[in-house]
Design a protein around this motif. Structure first.
Motif, PDB file in Angstrom:
ATOM      1  N   THR A  35       0.802  -1.157  -0.098  1.00 28.08           N
ATOM      2  CA  THR A  35      -0.039  -0.096   0.113  1.00 28.08           C
ATOM      3  C   THR A  35       0.703   1.226  -0.089  1.00 28.08           C
ATOM      4  O   THR A  35       0.227   2.282  -0.188  1.00 28.08           O
ATOM      5  CB  THR A  35      -0.941  -0.010   1.258  1.00 28.08           C
ATOM      6  OG1 THR A  35      -0.162  -0.305   2.447  1.00 28.08           O
ATOM      7  CG2 THR A  35      -1.853  -1.104   1.177  1.00 28.08           C
ATOM      8  N   ILE A  36       2.456   1.227   0.282  1.00 30.38           N
ATOM      9  CA  ILE A  36       3.140   2.296   0.339  1.00 30.38           C
ATOM     10  C   ILE A  36       4.435   1.943   0.117  1.00 30.38           C
ATOM     11  O   ILE A  36       4.833   0.962   0.554  1.00 30.38           O
ATOM     12  CB  ILE A  36       3.027   3.016   1.817  1.00 30.38           C
ATOM     13  CG1 ILE A  36       3.747   4.327   1.798  1.00 30.38           C
ATOM     14  CG2 ILE A  36       3.324   2.118   2.999  1.00 30.38           C
ATOM     15  CD1 ILE A  36       3.239   5.523   1.093  1.00 30.38           C
ATOM     16  N   GLU A  59      -6.295 -11.205   9.775  1.00 31.27           N
ATOM     17  CA  GLU A  59      -6.861 -11.646  10.876  1.00 31.27           C
ATOM     18  C   GLU A  59      -6.038 -12.538  12.010  1.00 31.27           C
ATOM     19  O   GLU A  59      -6.465 -12.498  13.111  1.00 31.27           O
ATOM     20  CB  GLU A  59      -8.130 -12.800  10.478  1.00 31.27           C
ATOM     21  CG  GLU A  59      -9.509 -12.763  11.387  1.00 31.27           C
ATOM     22  CD  GLU A  59     -10.354 -11.848  11.107  1.00 31.27           C
ATOM     23  OE1 GLU A  59     -11.230 -11.329  12.025  1.00 31.27           O
ATOM     24  OE2 GLU A  59     -10.839 -11.558   9.885  1.00 31.27           O
ATOM     25  N   ASN A  73     -11.841  -5.249  15.655  1.00 31.78           N
ATOM     26  CA  ASN A  73     -12.350  -4.618  14.439  1.00 31.78           C
ATOM     27  C   ASN A  73     -11.674  -3.141  14.564  1.00 31.78           C
ATOM     28  O   ASN A  73     -11.220  -2.664  13.153  1.00 31.78           O
ATOM     29  CB  ASN A  73     -13.601  -4.528  14.037  1.00 31.78           C
ATOM     30  CG  ASN A  73     -14.342  -5.814  13.764  1.00 31.78           C
ATOM     31  OD1 ASN A  73     -13.308  -6.589  13.281  1.00 31.78           O
ATOM     32  ND2 ASN A  73     -15.538  -5.842  13.533  1.00 31.78           N
ATOM     33  N   LEU A  74     -11.458  -2.514  15.537  1.00 26.79           N
ATOM     34  CA  LEU A  74     -10.837  -1.113  15.662  1.00 26.79           C
ATOM     35  C   LEU A  74      -9.352  -1.163  15.360  1.00 26.79           C
ATOM     36  O   LEU A  74      -8.696  -0.241  15.030  1.00 26.79           O
ATOM     37  CB  LEU A  74     -11.125  -0.418  16.848  1.00 26.79           C
ATOM     38  CG  LEU A  74     -12.672  -0.144  17.131  1.00 26.79           C
ATOM     39  CD1 LEU A  74     -12.800   0.347  18.578  1.00 26.79           C
ATOM     40  CD2 LEU A  74     -13.191   0.678  16.089  1.00 26.79           C
ATOM     41  N   TRP A  76      -8.036  -3.118  12.938  1.00 29.59           N
ATOM     42  CA  TRP A  76      -7.841  -3.647  11.731  1.00 29.59           C
ATOM     43  C   TRP A  76      -6.790  -2.916  10.804  1.00 29.59           C
ATOM     44  O   TRP A  76      -6.092  -3.554   9.981  1.00 29.59           O
ATOM     45  CB  TRP A  76      -9.272  -3.604  10.977  1.00 29.59           C
ATOM     46  CG  TRP A  76      -9.299  -4.460   9.693  1.00 29.59           C
ATOM     47  CD1 TRP A  76      -9.431  -3.704   8.403  1.00 29.59           C
ATOM     48  CD2 TRP A  76      -9.379  -5.707   9.684  1.00 29.59           C
ATOM     49  NE1 TRP A  76      -9.263  -4.890   7.561  1.00 29.59           N
ATOM     50  CE2 TRP A  76      -9.301  -5.972   8.110  1.00 29.59           C
ATOM     51  CE3 TRP A  76      -9.079  -6.987  10.460  1.00 29.59           C
ATOM     52  CZ2 TRP A  76      -9.233  -7.404   7.565  1.00 29.59           C
ATOM     53  CZ3 TRP A  76      -9.222  -7.946   9.948  1.00 29.59           C
ATOM     54  CH2 TRP A  76      -9.075  -8.218   8.938  1.00 29.59           C
ATOM     55  N   ASN A  77      -6.635  -1.539  11.096  1.00 30.49           N
ATOM     56  CA  ASN A  77      -5.538  -0.818  10.440  1.00 30.49           C
ATOM     57  C   ASN A  77      -4.588  -0.316  11.111  1.00 30.49           C
ATOM     58  O   ASN A  77      -3.898   0.619  10.787  1.00 30.49           O
ATOM     59  CB  ASN A  77      -6.430   0.280   9.640  1.00 30.49           C
ATOM     60  CG  ASN A  77      -7.295  -0.272   8.495  1.00 30.49           C
ATOM     61  OD1 ASN A  77      -6.537  -0.977   7.678  1.00 30.49           O
ATOM     62  ND2 ASN A  77      -8.151   0.317   8.509  1.00 30.49           N
ATOM     63  N   LEU A  80       1.312  -2.822   9.680  1.00 33.23           N
ATOM     64  CA  LEU A  80       1.645  -3.019   8.327  1.00 33.23           C
ATOM     65  C   LEU A  80       2.785  -4.135   8.437  1.00 33.23           C
ATOM     66  O   LEU A  80       3.359  -4.322   9.193  1.00 33.23           O
ATOM     67  CB  LEU A  80       2.566  -1.718   7.662  1.00 33.23           C
ATOM     68  CG  LEU A  80       1.546  -0.403   7.402  1.00 33.23           C
ATOM     69  CD1 LEU A  80       2.166   0.881   6.937  1.00 33.23           C
ATOM     70  CD2 LEU A  80       0.370  -0.774   6.515  1.00 33.23           C
ATOM     71  N   ILE A 107       6.176   6.987   8.742  1.00 31.92           N
ATOM     72  CA  ILE A 107       4.827   6.377   8.988  1.00 31.92           C
ATOM     73  C   ILE A 107       4.136   7.011  10.254  1.00 31.92           C
ATOM     74  O   ILE A 107       2.946   7.385  10.406  1.00 31.92           O
ATOM     75  CB  ILE A 107       4.907   4.877   9.203  1.00 31.92           C
ATOM     76  CG1 ILE A 107       5.464   4.098   7.642  1.00 31.92           C
ATOM     77  CG2 ILE A 107       4.021   4.045   9.790  1.00 31.92           C
ATOM     78  CD1 ILE A 107       5.960   2.754   7.833  1.00 31.92           C
ATOM     79  N   ASN A 110       2.656  10.562   9.171  1.00 34.50           N
ATOM     80  CA  ASN A 110       1.606  10.557   8.330  1.00 34.50           C
ATOM     81  C   ASN A 110       0.487   9.659   8.570  1.00 34.50           C
ATOM     82  O   ASN A 110      -0.515   9.762   7.982  1.00 34.50           O
ATOM     83  CB  ASN A 110       2.061  10.227   6.726  1.00 34.50           C
ATOM     84  CG  ASN A 110       2.970  11.298   6.287  1.00 34.50           C
ATOM     85  OD1 ASN A 110       2.557  12.259   5.896  1.00 34.50           O
ATOM     86  ND2 ASN A 110       4.334  11.162   6.282  1.00 34.50           N
ATOM     87  N   ALA A 111       0.743   8.472   9.304  1.00 32.60           N
ATOM     88  CA  ALA A 111      -0.292   7.487   9.430  1.00 32.60           C
ATOM     89  C   ALA A 111      -0.148   7.012  11.196  1.00 32.60           C
ATOM     90  O   ALA A 111       0.396   5.976  11.425  1.00 32.60           O
ATOM     91  CB  ALA A 111       0.214   6.194   8.793  1.00 32.60           C
ATOM     92  N   HIS A 113      -1.853   6.071  13.269  1.00 32.09           N
ATOM     93  CA  HIS A 113      -2.833   4.953  13.619  1.00 32.09           C
ATOM     94  C   HIS A 113      -1.999   3.721  13.574  1.00 32.09           C
ATOM     95  O   HIS A 113      -2.398   2.552  14.255  1.00 32.09           O
ATOM     96  CB  HIS A 113      -4.080   4.941  12.917  1.00 32.09           C
ATOM     97  CG  HIS A 113      -3.926   4.972  11.430  1.00 32.09           C
ATOM     98  ND1 HIS A 113      -3.690   6.167  10.429  1.00 32.09           N
ATOM     99  CD2 HIS A 113      -3.965   3.786  10.553  1.00 32.09           C
ATOM    100  CE1 HIS A 113      -3.369   5.554   9.426  1.00 32.09           C
ATOM    101  NE2 HIS A 113      -3.683   4.212   9.094  1.00 32.09           N
TER     102      HIS A 113
END
Lengths: 252, 213
Positions: A35-36, A59, A73-74, A76-77, A80, A107, A110-111, A113
């Motif tokens: 993705t990056i 999973e 589920n929270l 999930w992202n 990496l 990372i 910019n991200a 999370h």
């Protein structure tokens, strides 16, 4: 650190990164789940690529780290996988750990999370993860390889690809099933037996890096000495223990 | 050695036809090029090949794009600009020259598109290594900002089962059968666009309904 300090790490388009990886990664393949992509530049030119993305089975991997958020589920992202890391010979010593450190900073910025990074080291064909150990990764697992097979024509293929769907025509040459002659409804195990594909001798090592240091790895961490205990040492495609490498470095 | 340059000509640059596919180059520097054109003017002629009355671009595709954008932004661009005319016996030879001589000084080729295009043009590049597919751009062309997906898991998931061939066959038949029914047409999909998933859900719901009695 020397000239490694002069390396610039930038976000580059996947097309450019994929071409570089095809040319410089030992597998000759890029990961389609990326993705990056980061490019590593020295003296104005691209000399390295790091690609991050999703693992195939997200999973299964999620519970490896406790981020403090209990709802699955929270999370999930929140991580990496370092899918590919390919550097050419131009880059000086320590470039990989320097570039990883910059990538983690980017990372984080910019991200925010993204809390942790997962990576695998191929101790059958490449190495046991020297760069990861030098970059502050934890060693999570050493497995005897059961997933990468050598096909009769010499190609090295992950068994997983024979279970994936590549369009409807199973006989198409773009489809690994068609390319290697796997029959419809034949199990992967039976197919390997029939054509004489053999698992590569060696190990797969799994590493984890915590970007957010408040996160906790929920599974036992292995000491790096376990690599020699299991005979899993490999450097640049050659079987060699950590101890031997230390001795060689001391003599040099 | 042949001198392929037939001469310098004035061309209506907006009428120059591209010879290469639009996506064969990974464009990274059009803004830098526009800046350079604004600061220094048009200082390097196009390279063109004339086939009857059609003028094809051998070198300068990105400059044509940049000039069009500048004109659109209100920049005063002359209608005619200089080009040197390249001698090529046919389109195939013009493509060969484009790829092997004018290989991206600034923009790298997209390897996959390039290979497909050369196949279409029936051109064999003698030394593909000499064609700088990956080079020609610098760190300045790229930034450090990006976005990655945040938040929850998407409200969809994939499930995998291992089945005997006979079991799989029965399930496939049941899915195919239920897709023919009226109930399937009006079944609750919850936003799912996977027809097999929707059909399987309907089968399970019917089974659950039957269990009530």
């Amino acid at each position: 650190m020397g000239r490694a300090k002069e390396i610039l790490v930038k976000v580059i388009p996947a097309k450019i990164a994929n071409e570089f990886v095809k040319k410089h990664h030992y597998s000759g393949k890029y990961a389609r789940t990326t993705t990056i992509s980061f490019g590593c530049f020295l003296d104005g030119k691209l000399h390295g690529v790091m690609q991050f993305g999703n693992p195939i089975n997200k999973e299964k991997v999620l519970p490896l780290v406790d981020t403090g958020i209990n709802e699955k589920n929270l999370n999930w992202n929140c991580f990496l996988e370092l899918n590919r890391m390919a550097f050419d010979e131009y880059l000086p010593k320590n470039s990989e750990s320097r570039c990883l450190s910059i990538a983690f900073k980017l990372i984080k910025k910019n991200a925010p999370h993204i809390k942790w990074i997962l990576s695998f080291s191929d101790g059958c064909q490449s190495g046991d993860g020297t760069i990861y150990r030098a970059s502050g990764f934890f060693l999570r697992q050493i497995n005897v390889n059961k997933s990468i097979y050598e096909m009769p024509n010499g190609d090295k293929v992950a068994s997983l690809v024979f279970g994936l769907k590549y369009g409807d025509d199973i006989t198409a040459k773009t489809n690994p099933n068609g390319r290697y002659g796997k029959r419809v409804n034949e199990s992967v195990g039976d197919f390997f037996k029939r054509v004489g594909a053999k698992p590569l001798q060696g190990f797969q090592l799994r590493y984890i890096y915590l970007i957010d240091k408040t996160c906790k790895i929920t599974v036992p961490i292995l000491p790096f000495s376990k690599i020699d205990e299991m005979g899993a040492g490999m450097y640049k495609g050659k079987k060699v223990s950590l101890q031997e490498r230390k001795l060689q470095a001391a003599e040099a | 050695m042949i001198d392929r340059i037939k001469g310098i000509i004035n061309v209506e640059w907006e009428k120059i036809k591209p010879i290469q596919p639009d996506d064969v180059k990974i464009n990274t520097n059009i803004n830098a090029l526009k800046k350079s054109l604004k600061n220094h003017g048009f200082s390097l002629p196009f390279a063109v090949w004339k086939d009857d009355n059609v003028i094809y671009c051998v070198d300068g595709h990105t400059r044509v794009k940049a000039l069009k954008e500048l004109k659109h932004e209100g920049e005063d661009v002359p209608d005619k600009l200089k080009a040197f005319e390249i001698e090529a016996k046919d389109r195939k030879e013009a493509v060969e020259i484009l790829v092997e001589v004018f290989n991206q000084k600034h923009n790298p080729f997209d390897n996959e598109v390039l290979i497909n295009w050369l196949e279409v043009e029936n051109v064999e590049v003698k030394d593909l290594e000499a064609v700088n597919i990956m080079g020609g751009f610098s760190a300045d062309d790229f930034g450090e900002d990006f976005n990655l997906p945040d938040g929850d898991k998407p409200p969809f998931q994939q499930m995998t089962f291992t089945l005997a061939d006979e079991q799989a066959e029965q399930i496939k038949n049941a899915i195919a059968d239920i897709k023919q029914t009226e109930e399937y047409k009006y079944a609750e999909t919850m936003g799912n666009e996977n027809s097999n998933g929707n059909a399987l859900y309907l089968i399970v719901m019917q089974w659950a309904e039957q269990r009530k009695y």
